[in-house]
Design a protein around this motif. Structure first.
Motif: not given
Length: 227
Positions: A54-59, A36-44, A4-9
């Motif tokens: 997490g994969y950092p990317a600007d849309v 850093e934001h992605l790391d927090d979500l992955v930890a949760a 499941f890939a979520l763009v705009g996590a």
């Protein structure tokens, strides 16, 4: 497993939807600009027993966006479900009479070019699987344009048109395309649009595979003659 890939996590709808799909056995790929934001979500999600990365990317960076989705498929498994739901920037929402042609560059890139890039990145994997789901989440201005938020109204209309065409074109390939319209604010205090309730709706759109446009709460659609 499939991904499941979520763009705009984010910590609201994004996290709730990732949890719901993760609970159903999908691995989860989270895309947003901030590592850093992605790391927090992955930890949760890890705390919930969900395999996520997490994969950092600007849309607005189509190369980075495409690369992130391809990397996710290589790392986690083929993307079976893509959700496109980044939150538009505040500067997209100028009144119509104050909106210039240049003001539309980023909104159209955000809501039209980026979704096209995402779909093109994941579609080969879905075709290999023989199934897939593309989920688009938009505000009410996607169906009832508002002069106070001209950029998003125009760009969401383009995104809606693209998604509806995909719905028709991909149905014979068992790839379902659906749009969820959220007219009001997403909040834990909302009557209909809590993150958890919307996550269940989105999961249901994936499993039920019926129809294109759905609503989180009642709203007239000018295309159905009710307004």
């Amino acid at each position: 497993m499939t991904t499941f890939a979520l763009v705009g996590a984010g910590p609201g709808l994004g996290l709730a939807t990732a949890r719901r799909f993760g609970a159903a056995g999908h691995t989860v790929a989270l895309l947003s600009r901030d590592r850093e934001h992605l790391d927090d979500l992955v930890a949760a999600l890890d705390g919930d027993g969900v395999t996520a990365r997490g994969y950092p990317a600007d849309v607005l960076d189509l190369g980075a966006l495409t690369g992130a989705l391809r990397a996710a498929a290589e790392d986690l498994g083929p993307v079976e479900v893509l959700q496109y739901s980044p939150v538009p920037r505040a500067d997209f929402m100028k009144p119509v009479l104050e909106t210039t042609a240049a003001d539309l560059d980023d909104p159209l890139a955000f809501s039209v070019k980026a979704p096209v890039a995402c779909v093109n990145a994941v579609l080969p994997g879905m075709r290999t699987l023989g199934r897939g789901t593309l989920l688009f989440v938009n505000g009410g201005s996607a169906v009832l344009p508002k002069g106070s938020v001209a950029g998003t109204s125009i760009a969401f209309a383009g995104e809606s048109a693209y998604a509806r065409m995909l719905h028709t074109a991909l149905a014979p390939e068992s790839i379902h395309v659906a749009q969820l319209i959220v007219p009001g604010a997403i909040s834990s205090d909302a009557e209909h649009s809590t993150p958890g309730a919307l996550a269940e709706l989105l999961f249901g759109l994936h499993t039920d595979r019926e129809g294109f446009r759905h609503y989180a709460e009642p709203m007239p659609d000018p295309q159905d003659g009710s307004s």
